[in-house]
Design a protein around this motif. Structure first.
Motif, PDB file in Angstrom:
ATOM      1  N   HIS B 501       3.141  29.097 -42.084  1.00  0.00           N
ATOM      2  CA  HIS B 501       2.278  28.579 -43.151  1.00  0.00           C
ATOM      3  C   HIS B 501       2.171  27.055 -43.138  1.00  0.00           C
ATOM      4  CE1 HIS B 501       1.676  32.394 -45.232  1.00  0.00           C
ATOM      5  NE2 HIS B 501       2.933  32.674 -44.942  1.00  0.00           N
ATOM      6  N   LYS B 502       3.082  26.427 -42.412  1.00  0.00           N
ATOM      7  CA  LYS B 502       3.042  24.964 -42.246  1.00  0.00           C
ATOM      8  C   LYS B 502       3.010  24.201 -43.560  1.00  0.00           C
ATOM      9  CE  LYS B 502       0.882  25.258 -37.730  1.00  0.00           C
ATOM     10  NZ  LYS B 502      -0.278  25.049 -36.893  1.00  0.00           N
ATOM     11  N   ASP B 503       3.746  24.663 -44.542  1.00  0.00           N
ATOM     12  CA  ASP B 503       3.844  23.877 -45.768  1.00  0.00           C
ATOM     13  C   ASP B 503       5.226  24.025 -46.373  1.00  0.00           C
ATOM     14  OD1 ASP B 503       3.890  26.314 -47.071  1.00  0.00           O
ATOM     15  OD2 ASP B 503       1.800  26.226 -47.673  1.00  0.00           O
ATOM     16  N   LEU B 504       5.505  23.135 -47.309  1.00  0.00           N
ATOM     17  CA  LEU B 504       6.804  23.136 -47.979  1.00  0.00           C
ATOM     18  C   LEU B 504       6.924  24.327 -48.907  1.00  0.00           C
ATOM     19  CD1 LEU B 504       9.391  21.524 -48.611  1.00  0.00           C
ATOM     20  CD2 LEU B 504       8.104  20.351 -50.393  1.00  0.00           C
ATOM     21  N   LEU B 505       5.820  24.655 -49.560  1.00  0.00           N
ATOM     22  CA  LEU B 505       5.822  25.704 -50.571  1.00  0.00           C
ATOM     23  C   LEU B 505       6.456  26.992 -50.053  1.00  0.00           C
ATOM     24  CD1 LEU B 505       3.073  26.381 -53.092  1.00  0.00           C
ATOM     25  CD2 LEU B 505       3.890  28.327 -51.759  1.00  0.00           C
ATOM     26  N   HIS B 506       6.048  27.412 -48.848  1.00  0.00           N
ATOM     27  CA  HIS B 506       6.563  28.687 -48.351  1.00  0.00           C
ATOM     28  C   HIS B 506       8.030  28.620 -47.955  1.00  0.00           C
ATOM     29  CE1 HIS B 506       2.305  29.742 -48.326  1.00  0.00           C
ATOM     30  NE2 HIS B 506       2.718  30.990 -48.338  1.00  0.00           N
ATOM     31  N   PHE B 507       8.524  27.418 -47.626  1.00  0.00           N
ATOM     32  CA  PHE B 507       9.945  27.295 -47.305  1.00  0.00           C
ATOM     33  C   PHE B 507      10.812  27.234 -48.557  1.00  0.00           C
ATOM     34  CE2 PHE B 507       9.164  25.903 -42.821  1.00  0.00           C
ATOM     35  CZ  PHE B 507      10.046  26.809 -42.246  1.00  0.00           C
ATOM     36  N   GLU B 508      10.178  27.081 -49.703  1.00  0.00           N
ATOM     37  CA  GLU B 508      10.942  26.997 -50.947  1.00  0.00           C
ATOM     38  C   GLU B 508      10.629  28.175 -51.863  1.00  0.00           C
ATOM     39  OE1 GLU B 508      11.881  22.265 -51.208  1.00  0.00           O
ATOM     40  OE2 GLU B 508      10.292  23.005 -52.524  1.00  0.00           O
ATOM     41  N   THR B 509      10.247  29.273 -51.256  1.00  0.00           N
ATOM     42  CA  THR B 509       9.942  30.486 -52.003  1.00  0.00           C
ATOM     43  C   THR B 509      10.943  31.563 -51.602  1.00  0.00           C
ATOM     44  OG1 THR B 509       7.585  29.946 -52.114  1.00  0.00           O
ATOM     45  CG2 THR B 509       8.167  32.266 -52.343  1.00  0.00           C
ATOM     46  N   PHE B 591      13.706  46.106 -52.409  1.00  0.00           N
ATOM     47  CA  PHE B 591      14.113  45.535 -51.134  1.00  0.00           C
ATOM     48  C   PHE B 591      14.962  44.305 -51.441  1.00  0.00           C
ATOM     49  CE2 PHE B 591       9.922  47.150 -49.169  1.00  0.00           C
ATOM     50  CZ  PHE B 591      10.520  48.341 -48.805  1.00  0.00           C
ATOM     51  N   PRO B 592      15.708  43.833 -50.470  1.00  0.00           N
ATOM     52  CA  PRO B 592      16.451  42.583 -50.700  1.00  0.00           C
ATOM     53  C   PRO B 592      15.505  41.406 -50.914  1.00  0.00           C
ATOM     54  CG  PRO B 592      17.329  43.757 -48.800  1.00  0.00           C
ATOM     55  CD  PRO B 592      16.050  44.442 -49.182  1.00  0.00           C
ATOM     56  N   ILE B 593      16.079  40.317 -51.343  1.00  0.00           N
ATOM     57  CA  ILE B 593      15.320  39.070 -51.471  1.00  0.00           C
ATOM     58  C   ILE B 593      15.779  38.143 -50.341  1.00  0.00           C
ATOM     59  CG2 ILE B 593      16.885  37.725 -52.958  1.00  0.00           C
ATOM     60  CD1 ILE B 593      14.327  37.255 -54.776  1.00  0.00           C
ATOM     61  N   PHE B 594      14.916  37.216 -49.938  1.00  0.00           N
ATOM     62  CA  PHE B 594      15.272  36.299 -48.844  1.00  0.00           C
ATOM     63  C   PHE B 594      15.006  34.866 -49.293  1.00  0.00           C
ATOM     64  CE2 PHE B 594      13.586  34.048 -44.931  1.00  0.00           C
ATOM     65  CZ  PHE B 594      14.834  33.812 -44.353  1.00  0.00           C
ATOM     66  N   PHE B 595      16.069  34.073 -49.286  1.00  0.00           N
ATOM     67  CA  PHE B 595      15.943  32.634 -49.570  1.00  0.00           C
ATOM     68  C   PHE B 595      15.943  31.897 -48.234  1.00  0.00           C
ATOM     69  CE2 PHE B 595      17.898  34.237 -53.463  1.00  0.00           C
ATOM     70  CZ  PHE B 595      17.243  33.534 -54.460  1.00  0.00           C
ATOM     71  N   PRO B 596      14.818  31.322 -47.813  1.00  0.00           N
ATOM     72  CA  PRO B 596      14.798  30.646 -46.509  1.00  0.00           C
ATOM     73  C   PRO B 596      15.417  29.248 -46.580  1.00  0.00           C
ATOM     74  CG  PRO B 596      12.607  30.596 -47.494  1.00  0.00           C
ATOM     75  CD  PRO B 596      13.505  31.311 -48.473  1.00  0.00           C
ATOM     76  N   LEU B 597      15.782  28.733 -45.421  1.00  0.00           N
ATOM     77  CA  LEU B 597      16.180  27.334 -45.286  1.00  0.00           C
ATOM     78  C   LEU B 597      15.091  26.596 -44.530  1.00  0.00           C
ATOM     79  CD1 LEU B 597      19.984  27.544 -44.366  1.00  0.00           C
ATOM     80  CD2 LEU B 597      18.987  26.524 -46.425  1.00  0.00           C
ATOM     81  N   ARG B 598      14.760  25.394 -45.002  1.00  0.00           N
ATOM     82  CA  ARG B 598      13.692  24.625 -44.347  1.00  0.00           C
ATOM     83  C   ARG B 598      14.072  24.264 -42.921  1.00  0.00           C
ATOM     84  NH1 ARG B 598      12.722  20.069 -48.758  1.00  0.00           N
ATOM     85  NH2 ARG B 598      11.731  19.073 -46.967  1.00  0.00           N
ATOM     86  N   THR B 599      15.320  23.920 -42.719  1.00  0.00           N
ATOM     87  CA  THR B 599      15.820  23.674 -41.367  1.00  0.00           C
ATOM     88  C   THR B 599      17.001  24.603 -41.158  1.00  0.00           C
ATOM     89  OG1 THR B 599      15.190  21.358 -41.536  1.00  0.00           O
ATOM     90  CG2 THR B 599      16.746  21.933 -39.802  1.00  0.00           C
ATOM     91  N   PRO B 600      16.921  25.496 -40.155  1.00  0.00           N
ATOM     92  CA  PRO B 600      18.043  26.407 -39.936  1.00  0.00           C
ATOM     93  C   PRO B 600      19.324  25.608 -39.684  1.00  0.00           C
ATOM     94  CG  PRO B 600      16.169  27.011 -38.557  1.00  0.00           C
ATOM     95  CD  PRO B 600      15.839  25.695 -39.187  1.00  0.00           C
ATOM     96  N   VAL B 601      20.434  26.155 -40.121  1.00  0.00           N
ATOM     97  CA  VAL B 601      21.722  25.465 -40.017  1.00  0.00           C
ATOM     98  C   VAL B 601      22.593  26.212 -39.023  1.00  0.00           C
ATOM     99  CG1 VAL B 601      23.837  24.962 -41.283  1.00  0.00           C
ATOM    100  CG2 VAL B 601      21.621  24.534 -42.359  1.00  0.00           C
ATOM    101  N   CYS B 602      23.095  25.503 -38.031  1.00  0.00           N
ATOM    102  CA  CYS B 602      23.969  26.136 -37.043  1.00  0.00           C
ATOM    103  C   CYS B 602      25.416  25.916 -37.449  1.00  0.00           C
ATOM    104  CB  CYS B 602      23.696  25.552 -35.658  1.00  0.00           C
ATOM    105  SG  CYS B 602      24.542  26.458 -34.365  1.00  0.00           S
TER     106      CYS B 602
END
Lengths: 648, 648
Positions: B501-509, B591-602
């Motif tokens: 989606h190339k936006d912040l909104l979808h990474f914070e949903t 269904f479960p819920i999913f909280f994404p991270l804007r930058t994946p953390v290793c």
């Protein structure tokens, strides 16, 4: 009252000194007392430190009036905004284990910031996070930052923080307070209104550790009276290391704030020592108890060396990002030629290199018979032609010069220069791109100045590959080689400037910039070298993998990108460059280049930083790609030159 | 030919098996031999493995024809794209110390991919990076990926990689090949056309280590004939651990490829064993030498348990991100009610809880005299009303029911239901938001089902706070409490879907999603708990800090976000929930819920993962904020609910 004037100082950037005060609900008195005492501003609590929202709710005072230090009307708007920095209540602890303390802290913090905004204060100082964890504090501050118009928040961070809050068994265990700051600002996403107020105490960490702060947004240094020593006459003074640090702060436009109690008995109020205080310019007047500390700080400021002329000239360019020139695609403007031609140091180096080459190429006995063919490729408005002719005169060698230049506008200037200087016999002007010129004869010496801040970034290799066709097999290129260098830097100001564009393009562009508010984290290392002439079939694309080791006593460090430089060997031992350890003094034609990272990379002590740089060549453009692969892999930046390239 | 049919299998998702071949310039023969041998596709080199661009340039064959395996015309376009996966030359080594090898590798790689694109192949397999470093390889592949229309690139990664290339002194030292993949895909920025082909060899790493791959984009499993054991009858078979892994691959729609030489002598071609081969359905025909391996893999597929009905029902929702419902702001549609009402398991649990409450509240001797007042708040189209009435019938208790519902459309259905079922005497319908209803009497039991996937995320706490006004002081709320849970997951597919989606909104949903292609990296932990009724003045905002420890034998792991669940205690020991370790079987409402991270953390082995979650309440909305503070600090996500909130 500023700290004084320095000869040759940057006039628009005076330094001020404030003083931290206790809570006082008589703000007019507090302010006038401290301003009369010589301070420029006060760092004052805005709210009664005994206030707790939860206590108020239960045993409410009825009126619902929060216990602020006076109403907004007790000072003029200009006094509030010009002379008061708000000090947020230090009891606030948003990461307390106690939920009640957390809730009280959040409510009070929001009330105090709201009040400070209402007063149009320029800044508030936030108390140091209490433990080693600060996520809830940062979350709350980040919420506040989103709605803050112009006020700055300065997070107070001690230069050294002992781990006394967390009950650590080893009493000598120190938390690196930079980590605390780093965590806080990452949680707040490098918000540009979030800065640091550094607490300077008596002990200081290592120089490398301190150095990191010069790449951060530090706005104030809070100097505790406890950190002062006592000189032979009983006056407060600072250790050499402290002095050096304070001077560093001055150089970075960081405000000073004196904190703490008067601990030197010589100060006014002590009748025994007062008689000796002959320096006192306010004799007899009732002096501010911290005046001697202020005087010492002012003394440090006033005795600083004046800025060198070059630094003064470059002052306005500090940390200002510029797109690199595209001299091959675009023609330079007169103003640009004008600026570069003023750089006499550069032309002196060229003249020295040409003289050396002439002397070696033409023995004394042939000086009058042997005419050296010298071609200046990219002659511009003629400074290298002049340098060549001066070298010939100096060495007594005969010269035939071709001045090759593709910019038709510069050709106009060249023609009038040749006429004016009566060089018609010696100099032939060629209006042509060196890559396609059909030279009438071959050259002994090819002189060029096609270097960018990163050496090859203005396509000197491609141009000289085209020009070496008309160099004799044993001919000389000046420069004979050049090498680029990079080093990792902390540069939060530059990072924020790049980020403010909110696009990928700006994060994948290299910028020319006069680096100032940066921390250089490791010595620079060579990247790409090009030598001329180059007769192998070697192409001009390059790949370099670099391992940087950040000194362990630095602590963790944040890499916002890489500073790039070049060094060029003009001829034999005559070089020219901007790589910091070997830079040619007093040369101003090149600022460093800056390669940003899309996501800053934090490096822990002892972990290597591995960086990859590519120079890629296409049919119409040349570009760089770069990435980090340790401690973590970044994306490859500028794939296929999608964001930034130099046109052929 | 697919691997066979399973009863109850997902029909649209047949599994295929390919075979890896050597270079052969007779592609039509190569293909027909292997297709007739039972394989569905070949993984075939596209270019003569002896070819090196640098050799060609020097001793050129003149014609400039690259040594590809046949022209594009030797197979039909459908054959090329349907049955050939390109195998990029395995000698390619872009991170060689030898610059010539690097240059040859880059040229050949680009030529082969270009040829494969010309043939419209669906995928090419890229050889395993040779050393532990892969930045130049990744840079080149990343350049290619930018211009690739639809072809997939599968990077071949062994499940275990020994460090034999780098001359490590300890011969047992194993490089974690997942790290290699992780580095490569980070350099290529999680490009959606870059996937993995996993090499399965005889030894397997730990189950936790293997588990990580199920959160990655794995497209093929390359099973070496060397990894097969021999059964009592001389046939190839796999160890239990290998079998389990292969079944895992089938469950994740990963294609199989048989690699290597025939190593089991029983296979056709060995006359001694052939007589015993009674299972052979192609008796007498000249069989493919790897047929017995294919048959074994097909056998594993066919004997898999059929998918349970619920899984079949949910198949189409796998890894499909949905925005959570806003049942408070928006009215649900009939279709949504329809779906939820089918979840009989859920209503049986409610009925059990109500029965239990009725029995405890009303002793047997009062059963006929004592009428319990039960209010269903958020009655929807009546399923909980029905459950309550059935509980009353089951326990012989008398009931007066109020069905409170704010959705005027659902009220229509409720009225006709009450009429149809002749419940008019017992059930009163109230068309009102429970937060503002003036109840005519107080309730003994308050029944609600306002739970979201994350428990409180559909604002059950706020609704019940409003409704508990009309609960008797000793009244019961069903549910009596609920708790949310999270766990860290690898979910590259979900991450890429969010990123697209190339936006912040979808990474914070936060998304509702049937998690399938994910790796669950640590057991889930409780986050927020709400109990009802709640008479303290406690607000509904919450903060939780969680420490996760990822088992050390996992190796490094990538966190793309967090899976969220809930568990609700309806009454005493009757619970209901989707937290994996305690989930109510056969329930499909959530269904479960999913909280994404804007930058994946290793996260490296042994390093704790610290996560913070906030539930924030404003005057018009409720939202979550979240962040990571160890191993590195992420930004605080969704500050002030700027991207995602639930309206009050």
């Amino acid at each position: 009252m500023p700290l004084g004037e320095r000869s040759g100082d940057d006039k628009n950037d005076s330094r001020y000194c404030g003083v931290e005060t206790d809570f006082n609900d008589d703000m007019p008195h507090l302010l006038s007392f401290n301003l009369h005492g010589g301070f420029d501003f006060v760092v004052a609590p805005l709210m009664d430190p005994t206030y707790r929202p939860s206590l108020l709710e239960n045993g409410s005072n009825g009126a619902g009036v929060l216990p602020f230090a006076g109403s907004d009307l007790v000072l003029s708007p200009a006094q509030w905004s010009g002379h008061v920095v708000g000090k947020i209540s230090s009891w606030i602890d948003l990461d307390s284990e106690d939920e009640m303390v957390r809730k009280d802290s959040e409510i009070a913090l929001k009330q105090e910031i709201s009040w400070a905004s209402h007063l149009s204060l320029q800044a508030c100082i936030l108390p140091t996070p209490k433990g080693s964890s600060c996520a809830n504090y940062a979350r709350c501050v980040n919420q506040i930052l989103q709605n803050l118009t112009s006020m700055q928040l300065w997070l107070r961070i001690p230069l050294e923080k002992s781990d006394d809050d967390s009950g650590n068994e080893n009493p000598d265990h120190k938390i690196d307070s930079w980590d605390l700051w780093n965590s806080f600002r990452l949680l707040c996403e490098h918000h540009s209104q979030l800065s640091v107020a550094l607490d300077v105490l008596c002990s200081l960490p290592s120089a490398n550790s301190l150095g990191r702060w010069f790449g951060e947004s530090v706005r104030a240094a809070m100097i505790s009276t406890n950190s002062f020593l006592t000189n032979a006459r009983g006056y407060p003074c600072l250790s050499k290391r402290h002095q050096k640090l304070i001077v560093g702060f001055f150089n970075h436009s960081i405000q000073m704030v004196i904190c703490g109690e008067q601990v030197h008995s010589l100060c006014p109020g002590n009748p025994d020592s007062r008689a000796n205080n002959t320096d006192n310019h306010n004799e007899g007047v009732h002096l501010h108890p911290l005046r001697s500390y202020l005087d010492y700080v002012a003394y440090l400021y006033q005795r600083m060396d004046p800025l060198p002329e070059q630094e003064r000239f470059e002052f306005g360019y500090r940390d200002y990002l510029q797109s690199p020139l595209q001299p091959l695609m675009d023609n330079l403007e007169a103003q640009t030629y004008e600026t570069f031609e003023k750089d006499t140091v550069k032309y002196i180096q060229y003249q020295r290199a040409i003289s050396k080459a002439l002397l070696e190429r033409v023995p004394d006995e042939e000086a009058t018979t042997n005419t050296t063919v010298l071609m200046v490729v990219g002659a511009g408005r003629g400074p290298l032609v002049r340098a060549a002719l001066q070298a010939a005169e100096e060495t007594g060698r005969k010269l035939r010069v071709y001045a090759v230049e593709k910019n038709p506008n510069a050709i106009v200037t060249l023609h009038s220069l040749v006429k004016l200087e009566c060089w018609e016999e010696v100099v032939t002007i060629v209006a042509c791109d060196m890559r396609c010129w059909n030279a009438p004869e071959k050259a002994d010496i090819l002189v060029s100045e096609l270097l960018g801040s990163f050496g090859d970034n203005e396509l000197s290799p491609e141009c000289l590959d085209g020009a070496q066709r008309f160099l004799k097999p044993d001919g000389i290129s000046i420069p004979s080689s050049y090498t680029s260098f990079i080093q990792p830097i902390t540069a939060s100001k530059l990072y924020n400037d790049v980020k403010s564009h909110k696009d990928l393009l700006h994060f994948e562009t290299a910028y020319v910039v006069k680096l100032h508010r940066v921390a250089r984290l490791a010595p620079s290392q060579p990247v790409f070298t090009f030598a001329h002439p180059e007769y192998s079939t070697k192409r001009n694309d390059r790949y370099k993998k670099l391992h940087f080791e950040i000194p362990c006593d630095t602590g963790s460090a944040m890499i916002h990108g890489f500073a790039g430089y070049f060094d060029a060997i003009l001829y034999k031992d005559v070089h020219l460059g901007i790589e910091p350890s070997t830079a040619t003094p007093n040369m101003f034609s090149w600022f460093p280049i800056f390669f940003p990272l899309r996501t800053p990379v934090c490096v822990q002590p002892g972990v290597p930083l591995i960086v990859h740089l590519w120079r890629c060549c296409g049919s119409t453009k040349v570009w760089y790609e770069w990435c980090v692969s340790s401690p973590v892999s970044s994306p490859v930046h500028n794939t296929n030159g999608r964001s930034y390239w130099v046109g052929l």
